[in-house]
Design a protein around this motif. Structure first.
Motif, PDB file in Angstrom:
ATOM      1  N   LEU A  35       1.868   1.942  -3.543  1.00 12.66           N
ATOM      2  CA  LEU A  35       0.753   2.566  -4.264  1.00 12.66           C
ATOM      3  C   LEU A  35       0.746   4.073  -4.032  1.00 12.66           C
ATOM      4  CD1 LEU A  35      -2.254   0.160  -3.662  1.00 12.66           C
ATOM      5  CD2 LEU A  35      -0.995   0.533  -5.765  1.00 12.66           C
ATOM      6  N   GLN A  36       1.024   4.421  -2.765  1.00 14.09           N
ATOM      7  CA  GLN A  36       0.970   5.832  -2.383  1.00 14.09           C
ATOM      8  C   GLN A  36       2.043   6.656  -3.084  1.00 14.09           C
ATOM      9  OE1 GLN A  36      -1.440   6.307  -0.255  1.00 14.09           O
ATOM     10  NE2 GLN A  36      -1.240   8.425   0.372  1.00 14.09           N
TER      11      GLN A  36
ATOM     12  N   LEU B 135      -7.118   3.595  -4.423  1.00 13.71           N
ATOM     13  CA  LEU B 135      -5.771   3.088  -4.124  1.00 13.71           C
ATOM     14  C   LEU B 135      -5.011   4.062  -3.221  1.00 13.71           C
ATOM     15  CD1 LEU B 135      -4.766   1.600  -7.588  1.00 13.71           C
ATOM     16  CD2 LEU B 135      -5.433   0.372  -5.527  1.00 13.71           C
ATOM     17  N   TYR B 136      -5.227   5.362  -3.449  1.00  9.58           N
ATOM     18  CA  TYR B 136      -4.548   6.344  -2.599  1.00  9.58           C
ATOM     19  C   TYR B 136      -5.069   6.327  -1.177  1.00  9.58           C
ATOM     20  CZ  TYR B 136      -1.801   8.530  -6.153  1.00  9.58           C
ATOM     21  OH  TYR B 136      -0.859   8.747  -7.092  1.00  9.58           O
TER      22      TYR B 136
ATOM     23  N   THR C 130       0.837  -1.205   0.000  1.00 10.07           N
ATOM     24  CA  THR C 130       0.000   0.000   0.000  1.00 10.07           C
ATOM     25  C   THR C 130       0.874   1.259   0.000  1.00 10.07           C
ATOM     26  OG1 THR C 130      -0.199  -0.184   2.396  1.00 10.07           O
ATOM     27  CG2 THR C 130      -2.016  -1.011   1.101  1.00 10.07           C
TER      28      THR C 130
ATOM     29  N   LEU D  55      -0.685   7.393 -12.150  1.00 13.26           N
ATOM     30  CA  LEU D  55      -1.650   6.359 -11.781  1.00 13.26           C
ATOM     31  C   LEU D  55      -2.923   6.498 -12.626  1.00 13.26           C
ATOM     32  CD1 LEU D  55      -2.021   4.029  -9.843  1.00 13.26           C
ATOM     33  CD2 LEU D  55      -3.044   5.589  -8.219  1.00 13.26           C
TER      34      LEU D  55
END
Lengths: 522, 320
Positions: free
Chosen positions: A64-65, A93-94, A61, A72
């Motif tokens: 992803l950030q 996702l953020y 995660t 993205l």
């Protein structure tokens, strides 16, 4: 400071649009947040029980950030197309990281003795979760949701890049159109939204766990439902969809003209030109705007629709330079004018094609061209001063900036610094006026309509007369901004409507009028 | 009531509890005493299955605990921890009501029970709506006890119940607990490292070391008939205090002479007083001699010296 009343008028005038965008923005933020909570909280609980999984899940995660939001959003297009869905997925996702991390931390930090006594009294694992762990970690989990909300309100402004609407339409439209009121009309509500939700959630956080009344939950749920009903059905309705850049949407020689002159009636989304061509290629959009010289035309198999009513006048491209610099280094004038008349429409299109489609570096394309034209000279030793060259964020501007940079280095003892990829007309122009850059390539049409925002009467009078536009813009810029338009480079740039070649042929669409007829018959 | 048979617990290769067996009779208070790491807490937690045993059997009322669902088993055993473990987000009344609610008692019955319990642990009703953080350590511990006893379980497990309190509060509460009506007739297993507490509360003490029971018996037995030097060493620091506190006048009655002292210098008492209390009494009454009457009506008189001589004589048959 005539912005303040102007802003209020603008917001009043555009209140319908503003409300639409606001609701879209809330919808994007909260639908993604809802999914992030639905997935993130159980995931956080799960990894708090399987500690071995915690490190990999949190690392994932985290990664992803770190993906830049624009990137993205770009990744989403081939997978999910454009519009609210990919934007919601990206926002989801953020939002995941803060929610998963805080749930995990919150659950893990519940006092071991309290858990032990709960077990000792005969509570089942499920009861311990519901009655002990969740209520006690609720403030930490809410803090995570709060962080995610604020992040999402911010990132959701970028959703307008992929046609998902939201307050970003005003913000980026304003940047493209040099309209401060428009920027503020988007930015202020977005900031207020972030502050407002942050405040509401901070209040929720302070409520004693387990004592949260249903009514407190009801409000966000209402907002969510309202927004989601609003946002989704609107997007997937009729069959032809146009994606236009924020700048095109607000220009007389753009969407406004299309509506007025052609009576074009098509569903539109606002989209960034960085992803627009790709979205058209992926069949997510059917009609897009573009530049006549754009190399991506060829690259993505697109066809220009004939402007049979002549609403897209051609305009010159020329270097726009601060007068002060020309006074200081008069030799620059002749150096920069070396390019004048050398690049016609087809040459520019070809150069753009090499950069946009063949992925050659703009620098290499620029150097080869200058060599062919025998304009290239090896750089001299720089010992005088520095010229800062800016460019907008598309291929043609990069190539031109590189050519000017090489010409200056080869012919003068000046140092060159390039600040390429500035995100729009307003950013380039403001940078120039505020002495952040010294020059950038600009188009007379943009100068006339976007920067000078010339009155309709003047525009009508000048329509279609390239040379007169150039003279008018040159005079006004010198007077108003102390900026100098040097000699035109030679090619004409103009807006154009484009469709996929195959689709246009199948539907028998050659011109914009054909398109209008096609749409009206459906 | 509770019976442990050859119970062993291993954590990896380490043996925490090593093949121990003992029984706790109904209504008895059994103290597991020992230094930290001796296996006493592990033993306790195996009884309510917070820790699953590696070998052996534990029977409660003749039933193997393995055959009872862990949650059901625990709801029928009170459990009191060192740091009370009250739920910080529950009010006092919600805390007390946890087990009755798990057992789905009607709300009316729960409310009555809470009132009753509060009265028995000597706390005012106005604390019911407060949260644990608003209570003093001693009050919290009393609520912890009330919570453990809310559903009136026949068995109570206590893990260092007073360990988190300061010395003075601890002494007071220990005293209070030993007289608490609520705890009469309960079968109690209590874990502590505090010798004084063990002697104060225990009907029987099991002294543990390295996962084994070193000696078990009545407090006085451990004191006067230590099974090993470990046992006598364990008590050596507090020996005199414990002896004075736990030897009663009747224990040394037979060693006292029947001398006749000046009536004006006498203080009268029964033989159920501890030596310590007898000495206190002499001191506070400013008398030199004590006149003791036993259950049979026999009367003996003693001075300070003869009381200590009696204590010495009591110790003779022991190991020392």
């Amino acid at each position: 400071m005539n912005d303040a009343p102007g802003l209020f008028d603008f917001m009043k005038e555009q209140s319908g649009k503003l409300l639409d965008q606001l609701l879209q923005h809330i919808g994007l933020t909260f639908i993604s947040l809802l999914f992030a909570v639905i997935i993130g909280v159980p995931l956080g609980i799960y990894i708090s029980r399987k500690k071995k999984l915690a490190a990999p899940v949190l690392a994932f995660t985290n990664v992803l950030q770190t993906i830049p939001s624009i990137a993205l959003l770009g990744f989403m297009i081939p997978l999910l197309g454009i519009g609210p869905v990919p934007a919601i997925v990206a926002l989801f996702l953020y939002a995941l990281l803060p929610i998963v991390t805080n749930t995990y931390t919150g659950i893990s930090e519940v006092d071991a003795i309290v858990l032990e006594s709960a077990r000792g009294m005969g509570m089942t694992p499920g009861q311990i979760l519901r009655k002990i762990q969740l209520p006690l970690s609720m403030p930490v989990i809410l803090a995570g949701i709060r962080t995610a909300t604020v992040i999402n309100v911010g990132v959701a402004t970028l959703a307008s890049y992929i046609g998902a609407g939201g307050l970003g339409e005003f913000i980026f439209g304003g940047i493209a159109l040099n309209n401060t009121n428009m920027i503020l009309a988007g930015a202020i509500p977005a900031a207020l939204l972030a502050i407002f939700f942050d405040f509401i959630l901070s209040r929720l956080q302070k409520i004693k766990p387990g004592k949260i009344k249903v009514s407190f939950w009801l409000m966000p749920v209402c907002i969510l439902l309202l927004s989601s009903f609003y946002i989704l059905p609107d997007f997937y309705r009729s069959k032809m969809l146009a994606g236009f850049t924020p700048e095109f949407m607000g220009r007389e020689d753009g969407y406004l003209g299309l509506k007025k002159v052609y009576k074009l009636n098509i569903r539109t989304v606002v989209i960034s030109d960085a992803v627009m061509y790709k979205a058209a290629y992926e069949k997510k959009l059917d009609v897009i705007d573009g530049y006549s010289t754009d190399g991506r035309l060829k690259a993505f198999g697109l066809k220009i629709l004939k402007d049979d009513k002549g609403i897209f006048p051609p305009y010159y491209a020329a270097p726009l330079v601060r007068s002060e610099i020309l006074t200081k280094y008069p030799e620059l004038i002749s150096v920069l004018n070396q390019l004048s008349g050398r690049i016609n429409d087809s040459i520019m299109t070809e150069l753009n094609y090499r950069v946009d489609y063949l992925k050659e570096p703009p620098e290499k394309v620029a150097k080869q061209f200058l060599m062919e034209q025998s304009l290239y000279k090896d750089p001299l030793i720089p010992d005088e001063g520095t010229i800062r060259i800016g460019s907008k964020i598309f291929g043609e501007q990069y190539i031109l900036a590189d050519m000017y940079s090489m010409l200056i280095r080869g012919n003068t003892h000046l140092q060159v610094e390039t600040k390429t990829g500035l995100g729009g007309t307003k950013i380039c122009f403001d940078a120039l006026v505020n002495d952040q850059i010294d020059m950038y390539p600009e188009y007379t049409g943009t100068g006339l309509l976007v920067i000078l925002q010339a009155p309709d009467s003047t525009v009508n009078k000048l329509a279609g007369k390239n040379e007169k536009v150039y003279v008018y813009v040159r005079k006004e810029f010198l007077k108003k901004y102390r900026l100098e338009w040097l000699k035109p480079i030679g090619f004409n740039n103009t807006y154009a409507l484009m469709m996929r070649k195959a689709q246009a042929e199948k539907s028998g669409i050659q011109s914009i009028s054909d398109l209008v007829n096609y749409l009206n018959n459906k | 009531m509770i019976s442990l048979q050859h119970v062993t617990k291993k954590f990896g290769s380490r043996t925490a509890v090593d093949n121990i067996s003992f029984e706790v009779a109904t209504g008895e208070t059994c103290v597991l005493l020992g230094t930290s790491g001796c296996g006493k807490t592990t033993t306790l937690r195996m009884i309510n299955r917070l820790i699953e045993l590696s070998a052996g059997n534990i029977l409660v009322n003749g039933k193997n605990v393995k055959e009872i669902a862990a949650e059901k088993l625990r709801r029928n055993m009170g459990y009191v921890l060192q740091h009370n473990g009250l739920f910080p987000h529950y009010t006092i009344s919600e805390n007390i009501a946890v087990v009755p609610r798990l057992l789905k008692w009607p709300e009316k019955k729960i409310a009555n029970r809470i009132d009753e319990l509060l009265d028995k642990v000597h706390l005012p009703e106005n604390i019911l709506s407060l949260y644990p953080e608003h209570l003093s350590g001693g009050q919290q511990q009393r609520i912890g006890l009330a919570r453990a006893l809310a559903a009136d379980p026949p068995i109570l497990l206590m893990d260092e119940p007073f360990g988190a309190l300061d010395a003075i509060t601890r002494k007071k509460i220990t005293k209070e607990f030993s007289n608490l009506e609520l705890l009469k007739n309960k079968t109690i297993v209590l874990v502590t490292h505090d010798i004084r507490e063990a002697f104060e509360l225990g009907d029987r003490i099991l002294l543990m070391d390295k996962g084994k029971i070193v000696q078990q018996g009545k407090p006085v037995e451990l004191l006067f008939q230590p099974a090993s030097t470990f046992v006598s060493d364990f008590f050596s620091n507090q020996k005199m205090e414990l002896q004075l506190n736990h030897v009663l006048l009747k224990d040394i009655f037979k060693y006292l002479s029947s001398s006749n002292y000046d009536r004006n210098n006498l203080v009268f008492t029964k033989d159920t007083l501890s030596l310590w209390d007898a000495l206190q009494l002499l001191h506070s009454e400013k008398r030199k001699y004590i006149s003791i009457q036993n259950a049979a009506g026999e009367i003996k008189q003693a001075s300070y010296d003869s009381l200590f001589n009696g204590l010495q004589a009591l110790k003779q048959p022991g190991h020392e």
